[in-house]
Design an enzyme around this catalytic site. Structure first.
Site, short mmCIF file in Angstrom:
data_model
loop_
_atom_site.label_atom_id
_atom_site.label_comp_id
_atom_site.label_asym_id
_atom_site.label_seq_id
_atom_site.Cartn_x
_atom_site.Cartn_y
_atom_site.Cartn_z
N SER A 186 4.10 5.41 -2.99
CA SER A 186 5.38 6.11 -3.11
C SER A 186 5.88 6.09 -4.54
CB SER A 186 6.40 5.43 -2.19
OG SER A 186 7.65 6.08 -2.28
N GLY A 233 0.83 -1.20 0.00
CA GLY A 233 0.00 0.00 0.00
C GLY A 233 0.86 1.24 0.00
N ASP A 234 1.76 1.33 0.95
CA ASP A 234 2.65 2.49 1.06
C ASP A 234 3.61 2.58 -0.12
OD1 ASP A 234 2.15 4.09 3.40
OD2 ASP A 234 2.67 2.35 4.60
N LEU A 235 4.26 1.46 -0.44
CA LEU A 235 5.28 1.49 -1.48
C LEU A 235 4.69 1.76 -2.86
CD1 LEU A 235 7.53 -1.45 -0.26
CD2 LEU A 235 7.97 1.02 -0.06
#
Length: 393
Positions: free
Chosen positions: A181, A176-178
């Site tokens: 990003s 989710g985060d990566l």
């Protein structure tokens, strides 16, 4: 406190100044990548503890958790209270000469209102602003808080991960985060290219939720085509068979058959001409329809040899296969070493600090890890005096 040195580095983004007001993972990973590419990145942290990931341990090395150390190299660290008038004035002084601002303020929060993109865009017309949120700036979930696992659940990834009939699982990586990003970096760099033509920056937004949907790829188009709700397939593939993990005599390994010719090579390699001659399995659509029967036959044959024996045999036949390596095996592997994917940063407390390098080469050369992740406020004395608030009349 020892101040981290920041040597001159010529990279694709040399001369680009970045102010990083983000924290946790998605924003800091993006700004670390920009630093790897040569940008001058200043990370702004709260004086009381700094980025929360500094305490996301153990493991801890020196004074910081290894989680923080993984995503903050190449930056300067200054401590500023963004809720104070003085702190806000300092940031505005920094933005006067910045090219990029990265932030992940929660939509509708006080800090997002304080650093409103409309005001910033008017005041600093050349500034490219990257805003990363959990669910985006619009829609009914806009104000919901979110971490990586929330995005994996809400965005569908956890419904596709795990064994059929088993409990839902999140991906091992923080997808989710990566994902946010990486898509954020793409948008930011595209905005910088456009600015080189127009002279104007812009407001670039993405979210963990939006990027989860973008990464569905064939899962989504499969669903759009047949309307059938997809579910987890373990290590299996929704569109290819055989394409998953199988058990050998001494453990598991993966086979990835991407076309019908490879299927015939596989059947020959395992000594199963009967499977290669089976009319119902000649084409991939037939293998999909007979997934369970086919896998049952493969499992019978593949237990006859070890992982190493099968991988060697398949390599000779041109059938893609690989052991399932753990991280200790990955980082000890000669291929990892040959690629130069692990570099050493000189940390003022830890000493030699291993870092996973940037995974893109330029003119055949990988960007070097320039400096270790900074200790909290390491650059206050050298950076902040340049941006002190102007004296009042």
């Amino acid at each position: 406190m020892k101040t981290t040195k920041h040597p001159t580095f010529t990279g694709p983004l040399a001369g680009i100044k970045v102010v990083d007001l983000s924290k946790i993972l998605a924003g800091p990973y993006a700004t670390m990548s920009l630093a790897d590419l040569g940008a001058d990145v200043t990370k702004v942290e709260h004086p009381d503890g700094g980025d929360p990931t500094r305490s996301w341990g153990p493991p801890v090395e020196g004074t910081d958790a290894t989680y923080y150390l993984a995503i903050n190299r190449g930056k300067k660290s200054v401590t500023i209270d963004l809720k104070s008038v003085e702190g806000q004035e300092i940031v505005h002084r920094m933005l006067e000469e910045a090219d990029v601002l990265v932030e992940n303020f929660r939509p509708g929060s006080g800090l997002q209102r304080t650093f409103d993109y409309k005001v910033l865009s008017e005041r600093y017309p050349k500034l490219v602003i990257l805003h990363i949120s959990a669910f985006g700036d619009h829609g009914p979930l806009r104000d919901e808080p979110g971490y990586d696992m929330i995005a994996q659940a809400a965005g569908g990834l956890m419904s596709l991960t795990g064994e059929p009939g088993g409990a839902p699982l999140k991906a091992g990586f923080a997808m989710g985060d990566l994902g946010a990003s990486l898509f954020g970096i793409i948008g930011l760099l595209a905005a910088l290219v456009e600015r080189s033509r127009t002279g104007r920056g812009q407001y670039v937004t993405t979210s963990l939720y939006e990027c989860q949907l973008a990464l569905h790829v064939n899962w989504a188009t499969n669903y759009f085509a047949d309307g059938v709700r997809p579910g987890p397939l373990g290590s299996g593939h929704p569109n290819l068979v055989p394409y998953q993990a199988y058990q050998a005599r001494d453990g598991y390994f993966v086979i990835a058959v991407g076309n019908d010719a490879m299927w015939q090579k596989l059947c020959a390699a395992i000594g199963r001409p009967d499977l290669g001659a089976d009319a119902s399995l000649l084409a991939n659509n037939g293998r999909l329809a007979n997934r369970e029967r086919l896998n049952g036959e493969l499992e019978k044959s593949l237990k006859a040899k070890t992982v190493a024996q099968w991988c060697g045999l398949f390599a000779e036949r041109g059938v893609p296969a690989s052991p399932i390596r753990s991280l200790d095996e990955v980082y000890a592997h000669p291929h990892t070493q040959a690629l130069g994917m692990v570099q050493i940063a000189d940390h003022p407390v830890i000493g030699d600090l291993k870092q996973v390098a940037f995974p893109v080469n330029f003119r055949g050369r990988r960007p070097e890890v320039r400096t270790a992740p900074p200790m909290l406020g390491a650059d206050n004395d050298t950076v902040l005096p340049n941006y002190s608030p102007l004296p009042t009349a």
